[in-house]
Design an enzyme around this catalytic site. Structure first.
Site, PDB file in Angstrom:
ATOM      1  N   SER A 102       0.799  -1.223   0.000  1.00  0.00           N
ATOM      2  CA  SER A 102       0.000   0.000   0.000  1.00  0.00           C
ATOM      3  C   SER A 102       0.835   1.278   0.000  1.00  0.00           C
ATOM      4  O   SER A 102       1.540   1.556  -0.951  1.00  0.00           O
ATOM      5  CB  SER A 102      -0.958  -0.060   1.191  1.00  0.00           C
ATOM      6  OG  SER A 102      -1.964   0.890   1.079  1.00  0.00           O
ATOM      7  N   ASP A 241      -2.508   6.459  -3.385  1.00  0.00           N
ATOM      8  CA  ASP A 241      -1.337   5.815  -2.774  1.00  0.00           C
ATOM      9  C   ASP A 241      -0.866   4.696  -3.700  1.00  0.00           C
ATOM     10  O   ASP A 241      -1.424   4.489  -4.772  1.00  0.00           O
ATOM     11  CB  ASP A 241      -1.655   5.316  -1.354  1.00  0.00           C
ATOM     12  CG  ASP A 241      -2.639   4.158  -1.348  1.00  0.00           C
ATOM     13  OD1 ASP A 241      -3.375   3.988  -2.346  1.00  0.00           O
ATOM     14  OD2 ASP A 241      -2.693   3.423  -0.345  1.00  0.00           O
ATOM     15  N   ASP A 243      -1.134   1.549  -3.986  1.00  0.00           N
ATOM     16  CA  ASP A 243      -1.993   0.495  -4.538  1.00  0.00           C
ATOM     17  C   ASP A 243      -3.384   1.001  -4.896  1.00  0.00           C
ATOM     18  O   ASP A 243      -4.268   0.210  -5.236  1.00  0.00           O
ATOM     19  CB  ASP A 243      -2.080  -0.702  -3.581  1.00  0.00           C
ATOM     20  CG  ASP A 243      -2.887  -0.409  -2.337  1.00  0.00           C
ATOM     21  OD1 ASP A 243      -2.954   0.771  -1.932  1.00  0.00           O
ATOM     22  OD2 ASP A 243      -3.468  -1.355  -1.751  1.00  0.00           O
ATOM     23  N   ASP A 245      -5.945   2.323  -3.268  1.00  0.00           N
ATOM     24  CA  ASP A 245      -7.181   2.243  -2.480  1.00  0.00           C
ATOM     25  C   ASP A 245      -7.412   3.491  -1.629  1.00  0.00           C
ATOM     26  O   ASP A 245      -8.432   3.614  -0.976  1.00  0.00           O
ATOM     27  CB  ASP A 245      -7.236   0.965  -1.619  1.00  0.00           C
ATOM     28  CG  ASP A 245      -6.104   0.865  -0.604  1.00  0.00           C
ATOM     29  OD1 ASP A 245      -5.233   1.756  -0.576  1.00  0.00           O
ATOM     30  OD2 ASP A 245      -6.095  -0.111   0.175  1.00  0.00           O
TER      31      ASP A 245
END
Length: 444
Positions: A102, A241, A243, A245
């Site tokens: 992440s 960010d 990834d 999400d």
């Protein structure tokens, strides 16, 4: 909730090369997950990743483990976490696996799972996978081994899905948007979504090299985005960010707009359109300003523990559709099953276009109270939160705030940190109190 050995609040995460993020562990994890998940039918697992260099190594290890257990892996290449949740649902796969840490630096990585419904795996399934990890690896008969394939149109499918969450009668024509993809998984997705909806797009953080993910860019560091929005005289800046999400925004004046403000804008727009079913879920970290602004609109508000899985649990418990963390995880259950930065951004853009209002004006109905967060590193087994010096400092701070603010101490779910948060009306006071408590934690 029983104590799990490997799974944290958001899958398994750590430094690459150190347990548990090693090739041998991940191979075994693939096998164990395969043994547990193979009980269902389709025998296919979708595997996506962000742009970290370690993704190649971990992807092959997972695939080998799954194949040994008789499951086939379908690779998407770099894709946002919510895209894997979506593809897992549409392909009716047994599960989806995302290789990502992440918003963490590039030398961390992690593994998270999505169920066939596109939600985080239930606790009992994670526990079953951990139980399998204790057994020696076995291999199915050669004729039963899994295969590997690629989903070549994964990006195109997800771009269409995102566009489908934006009202078909509206467009982004005439809007100038700067988008910062954090050199992460949205680099080839977000700019295309916005362009195809009509926006003029300036993209930054779209040259991933395996090591620059989240580095001084993206949702965790919006300074470059702020500079660029002002330099380009853009209408809005969007930052994801690593990834994809989470989302943070920047208005045309260069002010940062966080998850609390985004949640407020989407909730108020839902109320105006008569589409807000029930209330809104935030977390213990959500700003008091959000709570007060929603109260004025008559929108019920509930706080969950920090972590998007807890926001989701609270939404399901109450039958509500909308929740978020102030860090920019926004969950829109009427659109998708998990936090999705691109989809959340499109809902704010919808409100801007529909009301002919700037992001700055859309935020004006909510005043954020000063909130100071101090992170204190801790190691060892002792619990600083239980120490009387810390509890005394906390009680003293609460007495001083006198009901016009909040104090919250908690352990991070993903790093060895104690987070000290103090919120109130006076910034200087809040700052002093936060550091006083942090000093007490350090002393322990």
């Amino acid at each position: 909730m029983s104590k799990r050995k490997y799974f944290g609040t958001d899958g398994i995460r750590g430094k690459v090369g150190e347990p548990p993020i090693t090739p041998d562990f991940v191979l075994k994890l693939g096998w164990a997950a395969g043994k547990v998940l193979a009980r269902n039918g389709s025998k296919k697992i979708i595997i996506g990743k962000d742009t970290r260099i370690s993704g190649y190594m971990l992807e092959s290890a997972l695939e080998a483990g799954l194949a040994a257990a008789g499951l086939s892996a379908a690779f998407t290449g770099p894709m946002p976490t919510p895209a894997i949740a979506y593809l897992t649902r549409t392909f009716r796969a047994e599960a989806g696996i995302v290789i990502s840490a992440s918003h963490n630096p590039f030398d961390d990585n992690g593994i998270k799972f999505f169920s066939i419904e596109g939600t985080k795996l239930p606790d009992d399934v994670e526990e079953a996978i951990e139980a399998e990890m204790e057994k020696p690896i076995t291999c199915v008969e050669s004729a039963e081994l899994g295969r590997a394939s690629r989903i070549v149109d994964a990006a195109g499918r997800y771009i269409e899905f995102c566009k489908g969450t934006f009202p078909s009668e509206l467009n982004l024509n005439g809007l100038k948007v700067v988008v910062d993809c954090a050199n992460g998984a949205t680099y080839h997705i977000a700019p295309n979504v916005l362009r195809e909806l009509g926006a003029t797009v300036i993209s930054i953080g779209v040259q991933p090299d395996g090591m620059n993910i989240n580095k001084e860019c993206g949702a965790t560091d919006v300074r470059k985005l702020q500079e660029r929005v002002l330099a380009e005289k853009a209408d809005i800046g969007l930052a994801y960010d690593g990834d994809g999400d989470r989302i943070m925004m920047v208005d045309h004046l260069g002010h940062k707009v966080d998850g609390d403000q985004i949640l407020y804008i989407i909730a108020r727009e839902g109320l105006r359109q008569g589409q807000l079913r029930g209330g809104v879920v935030g977390t213990l970290m959500s700003n008091m300003g959000l709570e007060l602004a929603l109260k004025q609109l008559g929108i019920p508000f509930a706080r969950a523990k920090v972590g998007d899985r807890y926001v989701l649990e609270k939404l399901q418990e109450k039958g509500w559709r909308l929740g978020a963390e102030n860090s920019g995880h926004v969950i829109l259950l009427d659109k998708t099953t998990t936090g999705d930065g691109i989809v959340a951004g499109l809902q704010v853009l919808t409100a801007m276009v529909r009301n002919h209002m700037s992001l700055h004006d859309l935020c004006s109905g909510m005043k954020l109270l000063p909130q100071i967060l101090v992170n204190v590193r801790f190691s060892g087994s002792n619990d600083p939160l239980a120490d009387e010096r810390v509890t005394a400092a906390t009680a003293a701070a609460e007495a001083e705030l006198n009901g016009r603010g909040r104090v919250l101490l908690r352990k991070s779910g993903t790093e060895p940190l104690i987070r000290v948060m103090v919120e109130g009306e006076d910034e200087a006071q809040v700052n002093a109190l936060a550091h006083r408590i942090a000093d007490a934690v350090k002393a322990v």
